[in-house]
Design a protein around this motif. Structure first.
Motif, PDB file in Angstrom:
ATOM      1  N   ILE A 119       0.846  -1.203   0.000  1.00 41.48           N
ATOM      2  CA  ILE A 119       0.000   0.000   0.000  1.00 41.48           C
ATOM      3  C   ILE A 119       0.876   1.246   0.000  1.00 41.48           C
ATOM      4  CG2 ILE A 119      -1.745   1.281   1.303  1.00 41.48           C
ATOM      5  CD1 ILE A 119      -2.707  -1.448   2.410  1.00 41.48           C
ATOM      6  N   ALA A 120       1.947   1.228   0.793  1.00 43.63           N
ATOM      7  CA  ALA A 120       2.847   2.388   0.859  1.00 43.63           C
ATOM      8  C   ALA A 120       3.482   2.660  -0.497  1.00 43.63           C
ATOM      9  CB  ALA A 120       3.927   2.150   1.916  1.00 43.63           C
ATOM     10  N   ARG A 121       3.862   1.593  -1.196  1.00 47.19           N
ATOM     11  CA  ARG A 121       4.487   1.764  -2.507  1.00 47.19           C
ATOM     12  C   ARG A 121       3.513   2.433  -3.475  1.00 47.19           C
ATOM     13  NH1 ARG A 121       5.653  -2.927  -2.916  1.00 47.19           N
ATOM     14  NH2 ARG A 121       7.775  -2.909  -2.136  1.00 47.19           N
ATOM     15  N   ALA A 122       2.239   2.024  -3.415  1.00 48.84           N
ATOM     16  CA  ALA A 122       1.235   2.623  -4.291  1.00 48.84           C
ATOM     17  C   ALA A 122       0.972   4.076  -3.922  1.00 48.84           C
ATOM     18  CB  ALA A 122      -0.067   1.816  -4.226  1.00 48.84           C
ATOM     19  N   LEU A 123       0.957   4.372  -2.617  1.00 50.79           N
ATOM     20  CA  LEU A 123       0.741   5.759  -2.186  1.00 50.79           C
ATOM     21  C   LEU A 123       1.925   6.650  -2.556  1.00 50.79           C
ATOM     22  CD1 LEU A 123      -0.824   5.242   1.374  1.00 50.79           C
ATOM     23  CD2 LEU A 123      -1.992   6.017  -0.690  1.00 50.79           C
ATOM     24  N   ALA A 124       3.132   6.107  -2.397  1.00 48.79           N
ATOM     25  CA  ALA A 124       4.322   6.897  -2.721  1.00 48.79           C
ATOM     26  C   ALA A 124       4.331   7.291  -4.191  1.00 48.79           C
ATOM     27  CB  ALA A 124       5.586   6.106  -2.379  1.00 48.79           C
TER      28      ALA A 124
END
Length: 901
Positions: free
Chosen positions: A41-46
């Protein structure tokens, strides 16, 4: 220590013990799994270029993706804005705009509802992009082919913590709208370390987490276990409304730490005398009366009363209740210490937690002597940054004294000679109901928005059970007659449940003090008088109503209850409802699920439901229409229309409990319903009384497939998770609101229909058609040999002639199993049902790739797992070898993981 990003604290435990269980949701989730989800999820948000401290709204169901999303937001340097899925959409939209959220991450159906509501207000927009967490998980998969659940594939850094914002949490506002409290990482990290030390929490503990993320206590529930290496049992807060189920969950999952408010503790302990022993029991959120504290002491080895406002990051002080057990805590003090100041309002709230500063001051802002009442100010590492977008209010509530900054709590306390704080109440009009802080102005603003209201004032009242609820005085406009039920229904679209008044009094003018201010004490007196002797009450018409009035008067602390009184407008709330329904069970010797009260909240309506249960003791029994076929462990599987032969354990062969769901009780007639939707709603009541919280597994065979399909929609509409919808050659919907079927399928149907009509053209065609029908009848009779007696088959066919118009003749011809009547009832309901598209997890079994399969594929998500079982007839799906084939397809979808067994 306080400069860490909260994400990093959890990541350390994941690196240390990746295979340890972090969360119990519908199954165990390890630390490694949790961090893999988080990093995806963090990778997608970043990739979306979020700026530092960018606010991200979170509107999600309570599953393992919820803490993963919160941690992902923190990892990339943004802050999360928790949104309560039970709040009205208009209020949620106001929070999203008030926080200036750039994104809102959530569950698809919840986001859809939010969008639909926002679209109704043409002059307003959310101003935020809505993202489904499922899409983020997919988008965040590593592109290099690495295992998406491999924690080693993370290629992101971790944003700084310290004074960077962690979250913005909205509380009730004194200006009539919610206000957002900005809390930094350093404050959260300090709280978590202090709480871990205070509770002596270690990796062997399991914490029950039921609080919504819109309530600040969720920060402790979710993250104290995760930074320690322990685990949390993630459940919905509705579990608190079922004391027996709550105790069962705690016992079955070996929970060691539970926190909730004193009102809930009081209700639960009264309902479950043998409540399972805990290591730590915490009372928080509101003042705990000494009598309730005495009862709570016996439930655990360590019992704590913890206090703190949102502006001081959840908990700021704590007091250990009861006699010491083992080594004394630094926060523990004898309750009868010399110099103690007795309070009838609450047990002591103790002394400040690590790195928190607490002072008691007078009107001049200077310290008062021990034993003297004053206002509690809090400072130190726990202090929030302030109120988002409201510098004036921030400067008013957060003040500087000397070298320190403090938050003025508005709570009246005193400090005894041992330094222990004693709580005496509020110094202003603010109210706390079940741990929720409520500003009267916000309630009053909502009431004033109801047509016909000229003036309003809100305060609190205390029910007979000792719980506090909201009381509202309302002045109608001249010539307008308002009813409590009318106000209650209107406010339900504007306010969260705890903020909706449970009692209304109507007056010509609001009572005021000599200074001209609204006299809230006088309003409480009016409320008491109104509850004690209302005029014009019609006498009850039945014995049940008379007895039920006694129950309501006892639990609500009111007199002269009328037949048309609404439980939730004369003092009732969800927790008082639990107590009241327990009294109903005791007085009437019937067992009704609490949802019956929500469906029939008037005294007359509930009395009718009680009468029905007394006349037919099994009317509300799960065993009548929903009954167990195969026992087992894990999440139950509810199967609509299943063949009863599946009760054989060897035939079922799936490692989970199996329940049959039917509209047709053996020997007892039909569950009356006007539509498939009505039928599903009634079945839902029985299902949720067996399994109060999701995730759910729902299946359906034939017409039962339509019921299962609607059940899945109903569960998702109310915010529950449906882990699997399984359709076994389900009846094809006659009407849908889905996209048009594939062109080739439509053309096939049209061509077949045209050819059939053409074959009947003229007399010869009719004769030929009649011969074909006769031939099919004879073939069917022959084929029935050895399975169904010919006389029964003929009887079945004859009854079909009368099925559409029942008569005395048809009822005598109907076999004892009433199958033909069931068939026609099902056909009638199916023809009127309009099927909606379904985007949840599903699987389906069909006899072939024909029109039925095509119809369902159009309603289900693309890529839904399907399986073809070639068998001569629909009914032979429960005979070998067909049954073994589709069970082999189903088994891996519902089996309990090995680590749960």
């Amino acid at each position: 220590m306080t400069n860490d990003n909260l994400y990093e604290l959890v990541a350390r435990q994941a690196r240390r013990r990746p295979d340890a269980v972090a969360i119990i949701d519908r199954g165990p989730v390890t630390y490694g799994d949790l961090m893999a989800r988080t990093d995806r999820i963090a990778r997608a948000l970043a990739g979306r270029g979020l700026r530092a401290e960018a606010p991200v709204g979170v509107l999600m169901r309570r599953d393992a993706d919820l803490p993963a999303t919160l941690l992902a937001v923190l990892k990339v340097g943004a802050c999360y804005v928790p949104l309560d899925l039970d709040d009205p959409p208009a209020r949620l939209a106001g929070m999203i705009r008030g926080a200036s959220c750039e994104l809102v991450v959530g569950t698809g159906t919840l986001l859809t509802a939010l969008c639909a509501d926002d679209a109704k207000r043409a002059d307003e927009t959310l101003g935020a992009e809505l993202l489904d967490v499922a899409d983020l998980l997919e988008a965040g998969c590593p592109v290099d082919g690495a295992d998406p659940l491999d924690d080693g594939c993370d290629d992101l850094g971790v944003a700084p913590g310290g004074d960077r914002l962690a979250y913005v949490l909205f509380t009730s506002g004194s200006t009539g709208a919610p206000k957002g409290v900005e809390v930094e990482h350093r404050s959260v990290v300090n709280l978590l370390h202090a709480a871990r030390h205070l509770l002596a929490f270690d990796e062997s503990d399991r914490y029950l987490a039921v609080s919504t993320i819109g309530f600040d206590i969720s920060v402790a529930e979710l993250f104290v276990p995760l930074i320690t290496g322990g685990s949390l049992l993630l459940r919905d807060r509705r579990l608190l409304l079922d004391p027996v189920a709550l105790a069962t969950e705690i016992r079955d999952h070996r929970v060691t730490v539970v926190q909730t408010g004193p009102t809930v503790w009081s209700t639960v302990l009264a309902a479950v005398p043998d409540f399972p022993r805990l290591r730590v029991a915490i009372s928080t959120g509101e003042a705990i009366a000494p009598a309730v504290a005495d009862r709570l002491i016996g439930t655990a080895d360590h019992v704590w009363n913890l206090y703190g406002p949102t502006e001081a990051t959840v908990w700021a002080t704590g007091h250990r209740l009861g006699p010491p057990s083992g080594t004394l805590s630094v926060l523990e003090s004898p309750s009868a210490a010399p110099g103690a100041v007795a309070s009838s309002v609450s047990a002591p709230i103790g002394v400040a937690l690590d790195n928190v500063k607490a002072v008691v001051v007078g009107h001049d802002g200077e310290d008062v002597p021990d034993g003297t009442e004053g206002e509690l100010w809090l400072g130190g590492a726990a202090l929030a940054r302030g109120y988002r977008g409201n510098e004036l209010l921030t400067n008013d509530r957060f003040v500087v004294r000397g070298e320190h900054r403090f938050y003025r709590t508005g709570d009246t306390v005193s400090r005894d000679a041992q330094g222990v704080l004693h709580y005496f109440g509020r110094s202003d009009d603010q109210i706390k109901v079940r741990g929720v802080r409520i500003e009267p102005m916000e309630v009053e603003s909502a009431i004033l928005a109801v047509p016909g209201v000229m003036a309003a004032a809100a305060t609190w009242f205390e029910s007979a059970t000792g719980a506090r609820s909201i009381l509202a005085a309302v002045v109608p406009q001249p010539g307008v007659q308002l009813l409590p039920r009318q106000l209650h229904d209107a406010l339900a679209d504007m306010l969260p449940g705890p903020m909706i008044p449970s009692r209304f009094v109507f007056c010509d003018t609001l009572p005021r003090s000599s200074s001209g201010k609204v006299d809230r004490t006088a309003i409480r007196d009016l409320g008491h008088e109104d509850a004690g002797g209302r005029v014009g009450v019609q006498p009850p018409l039945t014995a049940t109503e008379r007895r039920l009035i006694g129950v309501w008067e006892l639990t609500l602390g009111v007199d002269a209850v009328a037949r048309d009184d609404h439980f939730f407008t004369i003092g009732g709330d969800s927790l008082v409802a639990v107590t009241m329904m327990l009294e109903v069970e005791e007085v009437f010797a019937v067992s009704l699920p609490i949802r019956v009260l929500f469906e029939s909240p008037t005294l007359q309506g509930l009395a009718a439901r009680i009468d029905e249960a007394m006349v037919r003791p099994d009317a509300w029994s799960n065993a009548e229409y929903v009954f167990p076929l195969v026992e087992g462990e894990g999440t139950p599987f509810f199967f609509c229309g299943i063949d009863l032969k599946m009760a054989r354990r060897g035939l079922w062969g799936v490692d989970c409990p199996l329940y049959a769901v039917s509209q047709w009780a053996q020997g007892k007639g039909f569950l009356q319903a006007r539509s498939v939707e009505d039928l599903a709603r009634k079945q839902l009541e029985a299902i949720t009384s067996i399994q109060p919280c999701g995730p759910y597994r729902i299946g359906g065979f034939s017409f039962g497939g339509l019921i299962a399909f609607e059940l899945a929609h109903l569960l998702r509409d109310r915010g529950d998770e449906v882990e699997l919808l399984f359709l076994l050659d389900a009846t094809e919907p006659y009407r849908t609101v889905a996209a048009p079927r594939d062109k080739s399928v439509r053309q096939s149907l049209l061509s077949r229909t045209s050819a059939h009509l053409a074959s009947l053209d003229g007399v010869h065609g009719l004769v030929r058609g009649a011969r074909n029908i006769a031939k099919r009848v004879m073939v069917n009779v022959v084929n029935l040999g050895g399975r169904v007696p010919t006389w029964q088959w003929l009887n079945y066919k004859i009854v079909h002639l009368y099925g559409r118009h029942p008569s005395h003749i048809s009822t005598r011809l109907v076999p004892k199993d009433r199958w033909p009547a069931y068939w026609y009832t099902s056909l009638r309901l199916a023809k009127s049902y309009v099927a909606r598209p379904y985007d949840g997890p599903a699987a389906a079994v069909f006899l072939d790739e024909g029109e039925r399969s095509a119809s369902w594929r159009a309603l289900l998500e693309p890529g839904t797992a399907t399986f073809i079982v070639e068998t001569p007839t629909h009914g032979e799906l429960f005979a070998e070898p067909a049954v073994s084939r589709w069970l082999e397809f189903l088994r891996p979808l519902v089996s309990t993981p090995a680590e749960m067994r």
